[in-house]
Write a protein that holds these residues in place. Sequence first.
Motif, PDB file in Angstrom:
ATOM      1  N   UNK A  81       0.811  -1.212   0.000  1.00 54.40           N
ATOM      2  CA  UNK A  81       0.000   0.000   0.000  1.00 54.40           C
ATOM      3  C   UNK A  81       0.845   1.262   0.000  1.00 54.40           C
ATOM      4  N   UNK A  82       0.153   2.401   0.035  1.00 57.69           N
ATOM      5  CA  UNK A  82       0.842   3.684  -0.048  1.00 57.69           C
ATOM      6  C   UNK A  82       1.647   4.001   1.203  1.00 57.69           C
ATOM      7  N   UNK A  83       1.415   3.272   2.297  1.00 58.48           N
ATOM      8  CA  UNK A  83       2.167   3.496   3.534  1.00 58.48           C
ATOM      9  C   UNK A  83       3.462   2.696   3.559  1.00 58.48           C
ATOM     10  N   UNK A  84       3.774   2.015   2.455  1.00 62.48           N
ATOM     11  CA  UNK A  84       5.005   1.236   2.334  1.00 62.48           C
ATOM     12  C   UNK A  84       5.934   1.950   1.357  1.00 62.48           C
ATOM     13  N   UNK A  85       7.149   2.243   1.789  1.00 68.12           N
ATOM     14  CA  UNK A  85       8.128   2.935   0.961  1.00 68.12           C
ATOM     15  C   UNK A  85       9.308   2.008   0.687  1.00 68.12           C
ATOM     16  N   UNK A  86       9.664   1.838  -0.588  1.00 70.87           N
ATOM     17  CA  UNK A  86      10.881   1.106  -0.949  1.00 70.87           C
ATOM     18  C   UNK A  86      11.686   1.974  -1.912  1.00 70.87           C
ATOM     19  N   UNK A  87      12.995   2.036  -1.684  1.00 74.18           N
ATOM     20  CA  UNK A  87      13.819   2.893  -2.520  1.00 74.18           C
ATOM     21  C   UNK A  87      15.269   2.420  -2.488  1.00 74.18           C
ATOM     22  N   UNK A  88      15.896   2.416  -3.663  1.00 67.70           N
ATOM     23  CA  UNK A  88      17.327   2.135  -3.725  1.00 67.70           C
ATOM     24  C   UNK A  88      18.091   3.402  -3.378  1.00 67.70           C
ATOM     25  N   UNK A 177       7.070  -7.874   2.567  1.00 67.80           N
ATOM     26  CA  UNK A 177       6.314  -7.030   1.651  1.00 67.80           C
ATOM     27  C   UNK A 177       5.669  -7.911   0.585  1.00 67.80           C
ATOM     28  N   UNK A 178       4.454  -7.562   0.162  1.00 68.37           N
ATOM     29  CA  UNK A 178       3.799  -8.296  -0.917  1.00 68.37           C
ATOM     30  C   UNK A 178       4.717  -8.405  -2.136  1.00 68.37           C
ATOM     31  N   UNK A 179       5.400  -7.307  -2.459  1.00 63.83           N
ATOM     32  CA  UNK A 179       6.245  -7.264  -3.653  1.00 63.83           C
ATOM     33  C   UNK A 179       7.355  -8.300  -3.592  1.00 63.83           C
ATOM     34  N   UNK A 180       7.967  -8.473  -2.421  1.00 64.81           N
ATOM     35  CA  UNK A 180       9.041  -9.448  -2.284  1.00 64.81           C
ATOM     36  C   UNK A 180       8.500 -10.872  -2.271  1.00 64.81           C
ATOM     37  N   UNK A 181       7.324 -11.062  -1.660  1.00 59.79           N
ATOM     38  CA  UNK A 181       6.700 -12.390  -1.637  1.00 59.79           C
ATOM     39  C   UNK A 181       6.377 -12.847  -3.056  1.00 59.79           C
ATOM     40  N   UNK A 199       8.809  -7.212 -15.182  1.00 60.21           N
ATOM     41  CA  UNK A 199       7.851  -6.596 -14.270  1.00 60.21           C
ATOM     42  C   UNK A 199       6.916  -7.667 -13.731  1.00 60.21           C
ATOM     43  N   UNK A 200       6.769  -7.684 -12.423  1.00 63.76           N
ATOM     44  CA  UNK A 200       5.835  -8.583 -11.763  1.00 63.76           C
ATOM     45  C   UNK A 200       4.697  -7.734 -11.221  1.00 63.76           C
ATOM     46  N   UNK A 201       3.477  -7.993 -11.693  1.00 66.00           N
ATOM     47  CA  UNK A 201       2.340  -7.138 -11.387  1.00 66.00           C
ATOM     48  C   UNK A 201       1.223  -7.938 -10.727  1.00 66.00           C
ATOM     49  N   UNK A 202       0.849  -7.526  -9.523  1.00 66.00           N
ATOM     50  CA  UNK A 202      -0.283  -8.123  -8.811  1.00 66.00           C
ATOM     51  C   UNK A 202      -1.508  -7.264  -9.092  1.00 66.00           C
ATOM     52  N   UNK A 203      -2.437  -7.802  -9.883  1.00 65.22           N
ATOM     53  CA  UNK A 203      -3.643  -7.070 -10.258  1.00 65.22           C
ATOM     54  C   UNK A 203      -4.711  -7.301  -9.194  1.00 65.22           C
ATOM     55  N   UNK A 204      -4.642  -6.528  -8.133  1.00 67.62           N
ATOM     56  CA  UNK A 204      -5.603  -6.654  -7.048  1.00 67.62           C
ATOM     57  C   UNK A 204      -6.899  -5.935  -7.360  1.00 67.62           C
ATOM     58  N   UNK A 205      -7.822  -5.980  -6.410  1.00 68.58           N
ATOM     59  CA  UNK A 205      -9.131  -5.371  -6.607  1.00 68.58           C
ATOM     60  C   UNK A 205      -9.075  -3.858  -6.431  1.00 68.58           C
ATOM     61  N   UNK A 213      11.983  -6.116 -11.512  1.00 66.89           N
ATOM     62  CA  UNK A 213      13.117  -6.892 -11.018  1.00 66.89           C
ATOM     63  C   UNK A 213      14.161  -7.008 -12.125  1.00 66.89           C
ATOM     64  N   UNK A 214      15.416  -6.736 -11.794  1.00 65.10           N
ATOM     65  CA  UNK A 214      16.500  -6.855 -12.754  1.00 65.10           C
ATOM     66  C   UNK A 214      17.422  -7.990 -12.336  1.00 65.10           C
ATOM     67  N   UNK A 215      17.436  -9.047 -13.141  1.00 66.07           N
ATOM     68  CA  UNK A 215      18.247 -10.236 -12.839  1.00 66.07           C
ATOM     69  C   UNK A 215      18.032 -10.734 -11.416  1.00 66.07           C
ATOM     70  N   UNK A 216      16.783 -10.732 -11.000  1.00 67.57           N
ATOM     71  CA  UNK A 216      16.433 -11.289  -9.704  1.00 67.57           C
ATOM     72  C   UNK A 216      16.471 -10.315  -8.548  1.00 67.57           C
ATOM     73  N   UNK A 217      16.896  -9.075  -8.777  1.00 70.17           N
ATOM     74  CA  UNK A 217      17.008  -8.071  -7.717  1.00 70.17           C
ATOM     75  C   UNK A 217      15.987  -6.957  -7.950  1.00 70.17           C
ATOM     76  N   UNK A 218      15.226  -6.629  -6.921  1.00 70.61           N
ATOM     77  CA  UNK A 218      14.206  -5.589  -7.041  1.00 70.61           C
ATOM     78  C   UNK A 218      14.831  -4.244  -7.379  1.00 70.61           C
ATOM     79  N   UNK A 219      14.303  -3.600  -8.420  1.00 68.28           N
ATOM     80  CA  UNK A 219      14.802  -2.293  -8.841  1.00 68.28           C
ATOM     81  C   UNK A 219      13.807  -1.174  -8.567  1.00 68.28           C
ATOM     82  N   UNK A 220      12.510  -1.486  -8.645  1.00 68.73           N
ATOM     83  CA  UNK A 220      11.489  -0.464  -8.436  1.00 68.73           C
ATOM     84  C   UNK A 220      10.222  -1.126  -7.923  1.00 68.73           C
ATOM     85  N   UNK A 221       9.642  -0.558  -6.875  1.00 69.30           N
ATOM     86  CA  UNK A 221       8.379  -1.048  -6.332  1.00 69.30           C
ATOM     87  C   UNK A 221       7.392   0.112  -6.294  1.00 69.30           C
ATOM     88  N   UNK A 222       6.174  -0.140  -6.765  1.00 72.55           N
ATOM     89  CA  UNK A 222       5.155   0.903  -6.715  1.00 72.55           C
ATOM     90  C   UNK A 222       3.789   0.278  -6.483  1.00 72.55           C
TER      91      UNK A 222
END
Length: 362
Positions: A81-88, A177-181, A199-205, A213-222
């Motif tokens: 959700x929007x209360x989760x921040x991920x950043x390189x 995090x959902x994104x990492x799971x 790009x791995x996309x969870x199409x929720x409701x 993900x770049x070569x198995x490593x998360x590059x951007x989460x939104x």
Amino acid sequence: MFLDENTPLVAVDIGSHSAVIAQLNLIKGRYELMNLGVLPLEEESVVGGVVKKPDEVVDALKQLVKAEKIQCTHAVTSVAGEAVITKKIKVPVMSEEELAQNIAKEAEQYIPFDIDDVRIDFQVLGSAQNDQEEEESTFEEDEDKMEILLVAVQNEIIESRADVLVEAGLKPVIVDLDAFAMVNALSLTTNLSSMGAVALIDLGDSFTHLNIVTNGVTSLVRDIPMGGGYCSRRMMSKLEVPFKQTAKMKRGELPKNIEKESVLEILTFSFEKVLEEMDKSFEFFSTSTNEQVKRIFICGGGALISGVDNLLTDHFRIPVEIVDPLKSVKANPKKFDQEILNNLGTLATVAIGLATRRFDYK
């Protein structure tokens, strides 16, 4: 608590409209499905990642634990959700112990919340080149730097998850995090280490969770605050059908009086804004890394909408694949109906990814 990697864990995924629990056992290098259960949640039980109707969620979890005969009580769950921040970010090279002591001060400039209102974690990704134009750091300049993935989650989100788990008789020991799971789940069927950018996309409701993900490593989460729920509401309005019928229609099961073209038109219109936000994320990723996303993997309830994979393929002009982590998981046919598992795989992606976790902290 004396926990180690052999401690049995139960995975709990609390979404906007359903609760999912799963348990995997690793036997001779292959995962075996021990338990998998799904129950719908009352509307607005979870809003923006925060549990708003705890009694409803607790009751659903208790039912699932009982129905699946879950014996262990230690749980792994996740947030989004929007209360989760991920950043390189880049920081001077130091030990993880030193970084743990300094990370709060460094994180303040990247987090739009009061630092006292969040939980912070990080993962070291490797060495990084110094960049003259990068944002100022609270650390000393002119030092060799390393790149880390910074994660910050508002306490409210974590506490709301933990409270319902405890009320349901479970003990939360890992919050992911959902994104990492999702990445963990996809890794069961796909070798991401040499695929470049995907790009791995969870199409929720109510949310669309995007992880590049770049070569198995998360590059951007939104987390995009819109999803397949708008498609359901538009079907109800334009085609005058009840909410329960929209789920079947999105899977391609149409009443005789409704044409396929009408549903496809609603699908295309409903996902227009989501695609626009994806475009922005892909463009930002490309500009900042000089790489292009080469493939898209989709999961979640929205991935079951008939034609949504073709819609994304036509829009982005790259291959799109529906994730089903259960394809590589062994399941006892005496305990599980394979036809049911075929329909649950993409819905249970986050839960299955969480179920691969082990308590591996020192």
